[in-house]
Write a protein that holds these residues in place. Sequence first.
Motif, short mmCIF file in Angstrom:
data_model
loop_
_atom_site.label_atom_id
_atom_site.label_comp_id
_atom_site.label_asym_id
_atom_site.label_seq_id
_atom_site.Cartn_x
_atom_site.Cartn_y
_atom_site.Cartn_z
N LEU A 1 0.83 -1.17 -0.08
CA LEU A 1 -0.06 0.12 0.02
C LEU A 1 0.85 1.53 -0.04
O LEU A 1 0.61 2.29 -0.84
CB LEU A 1 -1.03 -0.08 1.25
CG LEU A 1 -1.89 -1.00 1.30
CD1 LEU A 1 -2.97 -0.86 2.48
CD2 LEU A 1 -2.99 -0.92 0.09
N SER A 2 2.03 1.27 0.62
CA SER A 2 2.96 2.22 0.65
C SER A 2 3.59 2.46 -0.65
O SER A 2 4.05 3.84 -0.97
CB SER A 2 4.17 2.21 1.65
OG SER A 2 4.81 1.11 1.49
N ALA B 1 1.09 5.40 -3.95
CA ALA B 1 1.50 6.95 -4.29
C ALA B 1 2.87 7.21 -5.21
O ALA B 1 2.30 7.74 -6.21
CB ALA B 1 1.41 7.58 -3.08
N SER C 1 -8.74 0.89 3.45
CA SER C 1 -7.33 1.50 3.18
C SER C 1 -7.75 2.96 2.46
O SER C 1 -8.15 3.00 1.30
CB SER C 1 -6.55 0.67 2.54
OG SER C 1 -5.34 1.63 1.86
N THR C 2 -7.24 4.18 3.13
CA THR C 2 -7.46 5.21 2.40
C THR C 2 -6.43 5.39 1.09
O THR C 2 -6.71 5.84 0.16
CB THR C 2 -6.96 6.57 3.33
OG1 THR C 2 -7.88 6.49 4.41
CG2 THR C 2 -7.14 7.76 2.46
N GLU C 3 -5.18 4.84 1.34
CA GLU C 3 -4.37 4.76 0.08
C GLU C 3 -5.06 3.92 -0.99
O GLU C 3 -4.76 4.36 -2.26
CB GLU C 3 -2.99 4.01 0.57
CG GLU C 3 -2.36 5.01 1.51
CD GLU C 3 -2.43 4.58 3.11
OE1 GLU C 3 -3.63 3.84 3.33
OE2 GLU C 3 -1.94 5.10 4.07
N PHE D 1 -6.00 5.75 -4.51
CA PHE D 1 -5.26 4.90 -5.76
C PHE D 1 -6.20 4.61 -6.80
O PHE D 1 -6.09 4.93 -8.10
CB PHE D 1 -4.35 3.82 -5.50
CG PHE D 1 -3.71 3.38 -6.33
CD1 PHE D 1 -2.27 4.06 -6.82
CD2 PHE D 1 -3.84 1.96 -7.01
CE1 PHE D 1 -1.67 3.43 -7.99
CE2 PHE D 1 -3.12 1.54 -7.94
CZ PHE D 1 -1.96 2.25 -8.42
#
Length: 126
Positions: free
Chosen positions: A45-46, A49, A84-86, A90
């Motif tokens: 997930l990191s 972005a 998950s906001t990410e 995305f």
Amino acid sequence: MALFATIVIVGLIVVAAAFIIFEPPAKTPAVQDFIAKLEKGDVALSDLAPGLNLLRVQAEAIGGPERSRVYKAALRILERHPESTEARVFALEVGRFYYSYDRKGGVPTVYDEAAIANDIAARSGK
């Protein structure tokens, strides 16, 4: 008739020259690796972005079918991580990236935004 044939031949030569001169840019290995990881589901997930930034920088080199695969992969990630906001951001941004490909001015329409929102809601359960 000969004039018409000459015009057609000259037109074909101009089109062929345009394809040679204006060849689309090639994808960098970093983008190719990111897309491969996305399709395998092997992305943290990191990394979403920074990966989105890679996609934006290389947008001209990524065609419609490949954008579709990236969008579907983004939705699968959201399905695995619905809180998950990410993953949600995305999926939204990649959806816009996908839908903008065929749109005038490269901007998704209101209907595209609604389709993206529906996809996200269906995949995240919200």
